[in-house]
Design an enzyme around this catalytic site. Structure first.
Site, PDB file in Angstrom:
ATOM      1  N   GLU A 233     -14.302 -23.706 -34.489  1.00 42.53           N
ATOM      2  CA  GLU A 233     -14.253 -23.040 -33.179  1.00 42.53           C
ATOM      3  C   GLU A 233     -13.327 -23.790 -32.234  1.00 42.53           C
ATOM      4  OE1 GLU A 233     -18.391 -21.490 -31.782  1.00 42.53           O
ATOM      5  OE2 GLU A 233     -18.562 -23.485 -32.618  1.00 42.53           O
TER       6      GLU A 233
ATOM      7  N   GLY B  94     -28.910 -18.171 -35.190  1.00 36.78           N
ATOM      8  CA  GLY B  94     -29.655 -17.171 -35.936  1.00 36.78           C
ATOM      9  C   GLY B  94     -30.288 -16.186 -34.962  1.00 36.78           C
TER      10      GLY B  94
ATOM     11  N   MET C  93     -29.544 -25.244 -32.712  1.00 37.73           N
ATOM     12  CA  MET C  93     -29.962 -26.637 -32.826  1.00 37.73           C
ATOM     13  C   MET C  93     -29.492 -27.551 -31.687  1.00 37.73           C
ATOM     14  SD  MET C  93     -29.430 -26.932 -36.986  1.00 37.73           S
ATOM     15  CE  MET C  93     -30.206 -28.536 -37.159  1.00 37.73           C
ATOM     16  N   GLU C  94     -28.884 -27.006 -30.633  1.00 39.35           N
ATOM     17  CA  GLU C  94     -28.322 -27.890 -29.601  1.00 39.35           C
ATOM     18  C   GLU C  94     -28.533 -27.444 -28.157  1.00 39.35           C
ATOM     19  OE1 GLU C  94     -26.223 -26.364 -31.913  1.00 39.35           O
ATOM     20  OE2 GLU C  94     -26.148 -27.953 -33.405  1.00 39.35           O
TER      21      GLU C  94
ATOM     22  N   ASP D 105     -26.419 -15.181 -38.467  1.00 41.00           N
ATOM     23  CA  ASP D 105     -27.436 -14.869 -39.477  1.00 41.00           C
ATOM     24  C   ASP D 105     -28.685 -14.404 -38.757  1.00 41.00           C
ATOM     25  OD1 ASP D 105     -29.392 -17.400 -39.216  1.00 41.00           O
ATOM     26  OD2 ASP D 105     -27.334 -18.095 -38.995  1.00 41.00           O
TER      27      ASP D 105
HETATM   28  N1  SAH Z   1     -23.146 -25.803 -42.998  1.00 39.26           N
HETATM   29  C1  SAH Z   1     -22.790 -26.248 -41.697  1.00 39.26           C
HETATM   30  C2  SAH Z   1     -24.028 -26.697 -41.021  1.00 39.26           C
HETATM   31  C3  SAH Z   1     -24.268 -25.918 -39.847  1.00 39.26           C
HETATM   32  S1  SAH Z   1     -25.797 -26.309 -39.151  1.00 39.26           S
HETATM   33  C4  SAH Z   1     -21.784 -27.344 -41.759  1.00 39.26           C
HETATM   34  O1  SAH Z   1     -21.511 -27.801 -42.839  1.00 39.26           O
HETATM   35  O2  SAH Z   1     -21.240 -27.744 -40.723  1.00 39.26           O
HETATM   36  C5  SAH Z   1     -26.017 -24.916 -38.243  1.00 39.26           C
HETATM   37  C6  SAH Z   1     -25.280 -24.810 -36.954  1.00 39.26           C
HETATM   38  O3  SAH Z   1     -25.309 -23.455 -36.604  1.00 39.26           O
HETATM   39  C7  SAH Z   1     -25.937 -25.561 -35.846  1.00 39.26           C
HETATM   40  O4  SAH Z   1     -24.942 -25.950 -34.922  1.00 39.26           O
HETATM   41  C8  SAH Z   1     -26.888 -24.540 -35.240  1.00 39.26           C
HETATM   42  O5  SAH Z   1     -26.917 -24.653 -33.834  1.00 39.26           O
HETATM   43  C9  SAH Z   1     -26.338 -23.174 -35.662  1.00 39.26           C
HETATM   44  N2  SAH Z   1     -27.210 -22.232 -36.352  1.00 39.26           N
HETATM   45  C10 SAH Z   1     -26.763 -21.065 -36.907  1.00 39.26           C
HETATM   46  N3  SAH Z   1     -27.756 -20.386 -37.491  1.00 39.26           N
HETATM   47  C11 SAH Z   1     -28.872 -21.127 -37.325  1.00 39.26           C
HETATM   48  C12 SAH Z   1     -30.224 -20.960 -37.747  1.00 39.26           C
HETATM   49  N4  SAH Z   1     -30.608 -19.905 -38.458  1.00 39.26           N
HETATM   50  N5  SAH Z   1     -31.109 -21.927 -37.431  1.00 39.26           N
HETATM   51  C13 SAH Z   1     -30.715 -23.018 -36.719  1.00 39.26           C
HETATM   52  N6  SAH Z   1     -29.446 -23.227 -36.325  1.00 39.26           N
HETATM   53  C14 SAH Z   1     -28.528 -22.304 -36.599  1.00 39.26           C
END
Ligand code: SAH
Length: 259
Positions: free
Chosen positions: A26, A92, A200-201, A224
């Protein structure tokens, strides 16, 4: 939301607008457009200072999880004199009408994994007396406006993205199971909270901004439905959809704020 006025950076005496991205994909497009770009390493992170559409900005990656995002936010405020923080990322969708490809502008932020009961009520952030931190109303309105204009003409899976506004729930957990989602959402509802998205933030950044009295707003592209297939095609979605949305939204936002 009450009132109609949009956010004016003059409100923060022209201190730079901090743009926090959750994911490198992003941020990449924004760094490319940065005028007078200068990269500074601090606290194990990289911060990009410069201008977008003539507006002083500082760009950073939040990193993943509440503590990482809080550290980045404090650095933005203490070291880079940020006057406001805007967050873009993915999340999500858990609200009934919130679909993949939509966006959610947070009007409030709760930590779904905060539970210091019985010492404090469930979800309350100890010693603050608050369970949810509100976004800055004018900045959130500006972000909604930027979403509506910036996403015009785009489609995902055959439908135009909807721009939702409401509560975002954050916690240190990637939520990817139907049972897990239900237990988080049902418990929040039981306490009067109706979340549209989980991530998550956001609530961590909102709490830091609350402590410093700084305007904060965030937008999340729904990647998702926080169900059993939440991890499927996550990298592709971030690359092909979320990073495009984030870039368009921020372009409109800085244009509007730069006047
Ligand atoms: N696979 C990714 C990890 C992303 S962790 C990597 O390798 O970088 C997920 C990120 O997307 C976090 O920043 C969180 O804020 C967001 N996110 C998206 N869908 C989410 C969900 N279902 N639950 C929690 N966080 C989610």
């Amino acid at each position: 939301m009450m009132g109609t006025s949009l956010y004016s950076p003059g409100d923060s005496v022209r201190r730079p607008l901090a743009i926090l991205s959750a994911l490198a994909e992003e941020q990449a497009g924004l760094v490319e457009q940065l005028q007078g770009a200068q990269c500074v390493s601090h606290a194990g992170r990289e911060f990009w200072q410069g201008q977008l559409s003539g507006l002083p900005v500082v760009l950073a990656l939040s990193r993943i999880g509440k503590v990482a995002a809080a550290t980045t936010s404090v650095a933005l405020i203490e070291r880079f004199a940020a006057g406001a923080i805007v967050f873009t990322g993915v999340a999500g969708g858990v609200g009934p009408r919130v679909q993949v490809g939509d966006v959610v502008v947070g009007t409030g932020y709760v930590q779904h994994d905060m539970d210091a009961s019985p010492l404090f009520p469930r979800y309350q952030i100890p010693l603050t007396g608050q369970t949810a931190f509100a976004a800055d109303a004018a900045l959130a309105r500006s972000l909604v406006f930027a979403c509506v204009v910036g996403l015009q003409g785009l489609q995902h899976a055959g439908r135009a993205p909807l721009v939702h506004q409401g509560l975002i729930a954050s916690g240190d957990r990637f939520v990817n199971g139907l049972a897990e989602t239900r237990s988080i959402v049902d418990a929040l509802r039981h306490h009067g909270h109706e979340p549209l998205a989980v991530e998550m933030e956001g609530a961590a950044v909102a709490q830091v901004c609350h402590d410093y009295g700084l305007p904060f707003a965030a937008v999340r592209t729904i990647s998702d439905r926080a169900d059993d297939s939440a991890h499927v095609d996550f990298p592709a979605f971030v690359r092909d959809v979320a990073s495009v949305y984030a870039q368009r939204i921020i372009r409109e936002l800085v244009r509007a704020l730069a006047g």
